[in-house]
Design an enzyme around this catalytic site. Structure first.
Site, short mmCIF file in Angstrom:
data_model
loop_
_atom_site.label_atom_id
_atom_site.label_comp_id
_atom_site.label_asym_id
_atom_site.label_seq_id
_atom_site.Cartn_x
_atom_site.Cartn_y
_atom_site.Cartn_z
CD GLN A 17 -2.94 1.21 2.31
OE1 GLN A 17 -3.57 2.23 2.52
NE2 GLN A 17 -3.15 0.12 3.01
CD GLU A 140 -1.53 1.73 8.48
OE1 GLU A 140 -1.34 2.01 7.29
OE2 GLU A 140 -1.55 2.59 9.38
CG ASP A 172 0.47 0.67 4.79
OD1 ASP A 172 1.66 0.59 5.09
OD2 ASP A 172 -0.30 -0.30 4.85
N GLY A 251 -7.70 19.58 20.20
CA GLY A 251 -7.21 20.96 20.24
C GLY A 251 -7.75 21.67 21.47
N GLY A 252 -7.98 22.94 21.33
CA GLY A 252 -8.48 23.72 22.45
C GLY A 252 -9.99 23.63 22.62
N1 COA Z 1 11.96 -9.68 -9.51
C1 COA Z 1 12.74 -10.40 -8.67
N2 COA Z 1 12.73 -10.24 -7.35
C2 COA Z 1 11.89 -9.32 -6.83
C3 COA Z 1 11.07 -8.53 -7.65
C4 COA Z 1 11.13 -8.74 -9.05
N3 COA Z 1 10.37 -8.05 -9.89
N4 COA Z 1 10.35 -7.72 -6.87
C5 COA Z 1 10.72 -7.98 -5.60
N5 COA Z 1 11.65 -8.94 -5.58
C6 COA Z 1 12.31 -9.52 -4.41
C7 COA Z 1 13.16 -8.54 -3.65
O1 COA Z 1 14.36 -8.32 -4.30
C8 COA Z 1 13.30 -9.25 -2.31
O2 COA Z 1 14.29 -10.22 -2.43
P1 COA Z 1 15.44 -10.51 -1.31
O3 COA Z 1 14.77 -10.36 0.04
O4 COA Z 1 15.83 -11.91 -1.64
O5 COA Z 1 16.51 -9.55 -1.51
C9 COA Z 1 11.99 -10.01 -2.18
O6 COA Z 1 11.35 -9.91 -3.45
C10 COA Z 1 11.03 -9.58 -1.10
O7 COA Z 1 11.03 -8.23 -0.86
P2 COA Z 1 10.43 -7.61 0.50
O8 COA Z 1 10.08 -6.22 0.20
O9 COA Z 1 11.38 -7.78 1.62
O10 COA Z 1 9.07 -8.46 0.72
P3 COA Z 1 8.34 -9.05 2.01
O11 COA Z 1 7.06 -9.56 1.50
O12 COA Z 1 9.18 -9.99 2.80
O13 COA Z 1 8.09 -7.78 2.96
C11 COA Z 1 7.20 -5.62 3.54
C12 COA Z 1 7.00 -6.90 2.73
C13 COA Z 1 6.10 -4.65 3.18
C14 COA Z 1 7.13 -5.93 5.05
C15 COA Z 1 8.59 -5.02 3.20
O14 COA Z 1 8.64 -4.83 1.82
C16 COA Z 1 8.88 -3.71 3.90
O15 COA Z 1 9.19 -3.66 5.08
N6 COA Z 1 8.84 -2.61 3.12
C17 COA Z 1 9.21 -1.32 3.58
C18 COA Z 1 8.15 -0.72 4.43
C19 COA Z 1 6.81 -0.69 3.73
O16 COA Z 1 6.66 -0.09 2.69
N7 COA Z 1 5.83 -1.28 4.38
C20 COA Z 1 4.45 -1.05 4.03
C21 COA Z 1 3.90 -1.87 3.01
S1 COA Z 1 2.27 -1.30 2.76
#
Ligand code: COA
Length: 419
Positions: A17, A140, A172, A251-252
């Site tokens: 998001q 979130e 988010d 607020g106030g």
């Molecule tokens: N091709 C190949 N690999 C891809 C890709 C693509 N097109 N798109 C994503 N990936 C890979 C990434 O390189 C990553 O690989 P690695 O961990 O082996 O290096 C993997 O997909 C997963 O990425 P990640 O973002 O860590 O996913 P997750 O599902 O484990 O975590 C979140 C999800 C949201 C918790 C995490 O992305 C995060 O903390 N983001 C930052 C904060 C954020 O925006 N949170 C709010 C989301 S609404």
């Protein structure tokens, strides 16, 4: 129609998001947003909380309108090469992967700058660079806890008195909106310097930025030992941290959510009522208590505060034969800041919101048309037209062709499952 962001090319390497909300906003205003997704799977929200089998979920469609979708496996050499070409030709790359993911893919900030010194790299992370929690992945509700919202929302006593999460996406979408401001600022900066820069917003910081008044209250509490506008004042004691204040006005102006006719069966038969200091005489007239205008126990905010909850109870008594709409229709004549508590169903069907474009109907190739939230920002010379979100990889061949790849090269990439 004028679309001010026309000509800005954005690589949308976002998911879930926070990032998608940012890039969707920029797409509404004219930017060419190319969503880069993993072949075969795409953004996880495509399949989360589906209401129709095998069709992109509303979670996805409501955050990815007006974009194009390019599938690309950026861990394969072919995929990396395409991303490199895209970086050379784009203005902004937005990402919200877990910490370090972009670096592990080989796209460090240094490498991105080598490829395109004008590139603006915009990132969302849970915590800021260098923060002791910078390695954490964040969603979130985690951000609402880390940014101060949860500790200051909810009830301060009774069984349900723990920290409370808001349904509003403070972590988010709010972070995405902050990032959009950062991107546009960097873009204007680039027009002056010719150079791109890195823009980062931490979800914790974006939540904290919205909790500014609670930080204000902490500083006041440190000095005074009490907070006069909180429901704990003056009958209960304060600790050394800002307490949760229920539905008190922040607020106030004292305020509270009050029951209206039908609250026993309708969970949203309530209004928010605000007691503006200078509006006390009209309030007394509106609720049929003209004698309160000259009663020393009621005349000043200071005199009212010790029994403000009793005053709200009296107003609630006045409200018991009025629906929330009747009540607001009366109170608006007295210039009293108030509103009904609207349910999602009411908002979805609200004529004014539909007329203003805040709720819009959008066509979608597979699900048919659906209603969604439109632009909350209104312009005199731009009325964003919200279009359907792209299917997974819908624009892959088109984007690759624009980058100069031949049909044979594109076919080879498909064979290698790189796109
Ligand atoms: N091709 C190949 N690999 C891809 C890709 C693509 N097109 N798109 C994503 N990936 C890979 C990434 O390189 C990553 O690989 P690695 O961990 O082996 O290096 C993997 O997909 C997963 O990425 P990640 O973002 O860590 O996913 P997750 O599902 O484990 O975590 C979140 C999800 C949201 C918790 C995490 O992305 C995060 O903390 N983001 C930052 C904060 C954020 O925006 N949170 C709010 C989301 S609404």
């Amino acid at each position: 129609m004028n679309k001010p962001l026309n000509g800005i090319k954005i690589i949308d390497f976002t998911h879930v998001q926070a990032g998608p909300a940012c890039t969707q906003l920029l797409a509404w205003f004219g930017a060419d947003v190319i969503k880069v997704e993993r072949p075969g799977a795409g953004d996880v929200t495509r399949s989360q909380l589906r209401d129709i089998p095998d069709v992109d979920a509303l979670y996805f469609t409501m955050l990815n309108s007006n974009k194009r979708s390019l599938t690309l496996d950026t861990k394969k050499p072919e995929g990396k090469a395409v991303l490199e070409k895209l970086i050379k030709e784009s203005d902004v790359l937005v990402e919200n992967f877990g910490p370090g993911a972009l670096d592990r893919m080989g796209f460090t900030w240094e490498r991105i700058q080598e490829l395109n010194p004008k590139m603006i790299l915009a990132s969302v992370k849970g915590f800021s660079d260098g923060h002791e929690y910078e390695d954490l992945k964040v969603y979130e509700n985690v951000a609402q806890c880390a940014g101060g919202a949860a500790s200051t929302t909810g009830w301060w006593k009774g069984e349900e008195s723990g920290p409370m999460i808001s349904a509003a996406a403070l972590g988010d979408s709010n972070t995405g909106m902050h990032l959009a401001i950062g991107i546009l600022t960097a873009y204007i900066g680039r027009q002056q310097t010719g150079k791109g820069q890195k823009v980062a917003v931490a979800m914790q910081d974006a939540v904290l930025n919205l909790c500014r008044v609670k930080m204000r209250d902490q500083l006041r509490l440190d000095k005074l030992g009490y907070l006069e506008e909180y429901p704990q004042y003056p009958h209960e004691s304060f600790s050394d941290v800002v307490p949760r204040g229920g539905n008190a006005g922040g607020g106030g102006q004292p305020g509270w959510i009050l029951k209206c006719k039908g609250w026993e069966t309708d969970p949203n038969a309530y209004i928010y009522f605000t007691v503006q200091g200078h509006a006390w005489p009209p309030i007394c007239d509106a609720i049929g208590k003209p004698e309160w205008k000259t009663d020393p126990l009621y005349m000043t905010p200071k005199a009212r505060q010790p029994h403000i909850m009793d005053i709200f109870a009296t107003i609630e008594d006045w409200l018991k034969d009025k629906t929330k709409f009747d009540a607001v229709n009366i109170l608006r004549k007295f210039d009293i800041p108030c509103a009904p508590v609207f349910s999602m169903k009411e908002l979805l069907n609200d004529k004014s919101l539909r007329a203003s474009g805040s709720i819009v109907e959008v066509p979608h190739k597979e699900r048919g048309s659906y209603w969604t939230v439109g632009s909350p920002i209104k312009f005199s010379d731009l009325k964003p037209i919200i279009t359907g979100s792209p299917l997974l990889g819908e624009n892959t061949d088109e984007v690759l062709a624009e980058l100069g790849y031949s049909s044979a090269e594109i076919a080879a990439m498909h064979d290698a499952k790189a796109v």
